[in-house]
Write a protein that holds these residues in place. Structure first.
Motif, PDB file in Angstrom:
ATOM      1  N   ALA A 164      -0.588   7.217  28.310  1.00 16.83           N
ATOM      2  CA  ALA A 164      -0.618   6.688  29.683  1.00 16.83           C
ATOM      3  C   ALA A 164      -1.501   5.439  29.761  1.00 16.83           C
ATOM      4  O   ALA A 164      -1.122   4.438  30.363  1.00 16.83           O
ATOM      5  N   TYR A 165      -2.704   5.499  29.115  1.00 20.01           N
ATOM      6  CA  TYR A 165      -3.619   4.337  29.174  1.00 20.01           C
ATOM      7  C   TYR A 165      -3.033   3.141  28.412  1.00 20.01           C
ATOM      8  O   TYR A 165      -3.192   1.999  28.816  1.00 20.01           O
ATOM      9  N   SER A 174       4.843   4.597  33.950  1.00 17.98           N
ATOM     10  CA  SER A 174       5.767   5.736  33.902  1.00 17.98           C
ATOM     11  C   SER A 174       5.047   7.042  33.529  1.00 17.98           C
ATOM     12  O   SER A 174       5.526   8.125  33.849  1.00 17.98           O
ATOM     13  N   LEU A 175       3.914   6.964  32.842  1.00 20.50           N
ATOM     14  CA  LEU A 175       3.125   8.179  32.556  1.00 20.50           C
ATOM     15  C   LEU A 175       1.826   8.090  33.347  1.00 20.50           C
ATOM     16  O   LEU A 175       1.309   6.999  33.571  1.00 20.50           O
ATOM     17  N   TYR A 176       1.309   9.216  33.741  1.00 19.56           N
ATOM     18  CA  TYR A 176       0.000   9.190  34.402  1.00 19.56           C
ATOM     19  C   TYR A 176      -0.945  10.157  33.697  1.00 19.56           C
ATOM     20  O   TYR A 176      -0.521  11.178  33.157  1.00 19.56           O
TER      21      TYR A 176
END
Ligand code: SF4
Ligand code: SF4
Length: 525
Positions: A164-165, A174-176
């Motif tokens: 995510a990072y 799109s990712l958290y």
């Protein structure tokens, strides 16, 4: 031909069960609907049996289905449904790929009857006295759960957050990231040791864990002696090549005597695929031989259970003594606070019901969105080690949530409607005025009152413009929101004392806001 297909069917079904079960524990973003849990885990033997005892409902009778299946076909539970069994098969498969001598490395093993029946008795008898300690340590489903929840889940969260990072730096959202509040060292440590032990056993001796340690395997082994269909060697067709013995990961085929110990056969059907002369059968054995076998088995079984009973009664006594110990809070303070009782999750009725039913699978730990459920050390005493407790240092129980009551497969946490959950009192709030920063620092606070969903904590006038908490414990549901929010350090000035038996809290008063609106007045902007 049909016999040769059985292995393929077994592999397909076992992979499905393995993946579905693992996903339940690893789904940290809650993609899987809660209702799926009960379908996927319906046939897990120990949870289903315990839930049936707790709710006495046919809706929780998956274990009966397993018993019927075992009576028909042998230990197919061990070869297809048990995720720990499949994990061992995967380990065996992978190591075989990397070995120089790839095939046929097993041999007949003498049955470890004393060990396996003793362990079965050690696991089962304390349950009758209310202690799940040994069963928690040995139950295959629960240990698979602990491995996923305590080891794989943190790794998955780490990978998710790293990805995510990384994506974020490319302006891709799109990712958290997911905030993992804590990792249980006890859970992770135990899972590492257990996993290492099981993998070592499976790589060295195939399904030795299932046939010497696992209480479910031993119990189903006893039942499978009565199975209608049994794998046996056809003396007329067998050429004595011994390839089936060297393929059998259960070590239950003895080529010398041309016999199969069906109580240890996990019905993997690998032997059918290697026999060059169709020397193996899968049918009802002749009655005469069966009668002799069963008589021997019954005598041995009674002997083992009798010999271990005295020791087990002693063990249960030890567990009971541990429970009586006062559980101290690990927080220290100038005005020390001691929690006399730990807090058990909503729906668990209280300490006794919970500790005598929970198998510490940690499914609720994985599913709790607040991450307030954490494996216990000695909060419940020795008997409840690793069973989840409400850890208000890590988080607090969300007012609008009933997830743990929906996912627990064995009735340790029983289903609650949201309305009932909102009135279930897990514990009662206690206020230590001398630790409160309003008094010690002469400053404004009110975090506890602000976070209390039932207004069991209110701020009342104190000195000058300052106000200080006042508690009405009859309204408290013990969710821990006040304790978690309290900024007083190193000691919490407000904390929740567990109710050994859950009670019903008073319904929070809903005050009408009496606000008069002057509609004639012009809109101010
Ligand atoms: S009810 Fe409370 S403890 Fe249970 S899952 Fe929800 S937040 Fe967690
Ligand atoms: S209470 Fe939690 S850990 Fe215990 S059996 Fe139920 S889901 Fe598993």
């Amino acid at each position: 031909m049909l016999l040769a297909r059985l292995k393929k069917i077994r592999i397909a079904v076992s992979i499905l069960f393995f993946l579905f079960t693992a996903v339940l524990f690893l789904d940290f973003k809650s993609y899987i609907p809660i209702t799926a849990h009960k379908y996927i885990l319906y046939v897990q033997f120990v949870p289903s049996l315990l839930k049936f005892v707790n709710v006495l409902s046919i809706a929780a009778a998956g274990f009966i289905f397993i018993i019927i299946l075992t009576l028909l076909f042998g230990r197919v539970y061990c070869s297809t449904i048990c995720p720990l069994g499949t994990l061992q098969d995967i380990a065996i498969y992978i190591t075989r790929k990397f070995r120089k001598k790839k095939k046929n490395r097993f041999r007949y093993l003498r049955p470890q009857n004393l060990l396996r029946y003793s362990l079965l008795a050690l696991a089962v008898i304390p349950v009758l006295f209310g202690s799940m300690f040994v069963l928690d340590l040995l139950d295959p489903y629960s240990n698979f759960g602990k491995i996923n929840s305590n080891l794989l889940r943190p790794v998955l969260v780490f990978l998710n957050n790293s990805a995510a990072y990384t994506l974020e730096s490319f302006k891709n959202y799109s990712l958290y990231p997911f905030e993992l509040r804590t990792i249980s060292l006890l859970g992770a440590g135990f899972s590492v040791l257990f996993l290492a032990f099981v993998l070592w056993m499976s790589v060295a001796k195939g399904r030795l864990y299932c046939n010497s340690v696992c209480p479910v395997g031993t119990l189903l082994g006893l039942i499978s002696r009565f199975s209608i269909f049994k794998i046996a060697i056809d003396q007329t067709k067998c050429k004595g090549c011994g390839i089936c013995e060297r393929t059998c990961k259960s070590g239950c085929i003895d080529n010398k005597t041309r016999s199969v110990d069906f109580s240890r056969c996990v019905s993997c059907f690998n032997c059918f695929n290697v026999c060059p002369s169709e020397g193996l059968t899968y049918e009802k054995p002749s009655k005469e031989k069966e009668t002799v076998d069963l008589k021997e088995t019954d005598t041995k079984k009674r002997e083992f259970i009798f010999k271990t009973s005295a020791y087990l009664v002693g063990l249960s006594g030890l567990a009971f003594m541990q429970q009586k110990k006062v559980i101290k809070s690990y927080k220290k303070n100038s005005v020390p606070t001691f929690k006399q009782n730990p807090l058990t999750p909503p729906g668990s009725r209280g300490i006794d019901h919970f500790t005598s039913t929970c198998t510490a699978c940690h499914l609720c730990v994985s599913a709790c969105p607040a991450q307030v459920l954490q494996p216990a050390y000695l909060e419940y005493g020795l008997r409840g080690m690793m069973q989840p407790h409400m850890d208000y240092m890590t988080s607090f129980c969300q007012y609008e949530c009933t997830i743990c009551t929906d996912v627990c497969p064995n009735g340790a946490i029983l289903p609650l409607t949201l309305e009932t959950k909102k009135l279930t009192q897990l514990g009662k709030v206690k206020f230590v005025k001398d630790d409160c920063i309003v008094k010690t620092e002469n400053t404004d606070c009110g975090a506890c009152s602000e976070h209390c969903p039932t207004k069991a904590v209110n701020m009342v006038p104190y000195k000058g413009k300052l106000s200080i908490p006042e508690v009405k414990d009859e309204y408290c549901i013990g969710c821990g929101a006040c304790e978690y929010a309290c900024p007083a350090r190193p000691y919490k000035a407000i904390y929740v004392e567990g109710n050994p038996k859950h009670l019903i809290a008073k319904k929070p008063e809903v005050k009408k806001i009496d606000q008069k609106v002057d509609y004639k007045e012009d809109f101010p902007f």
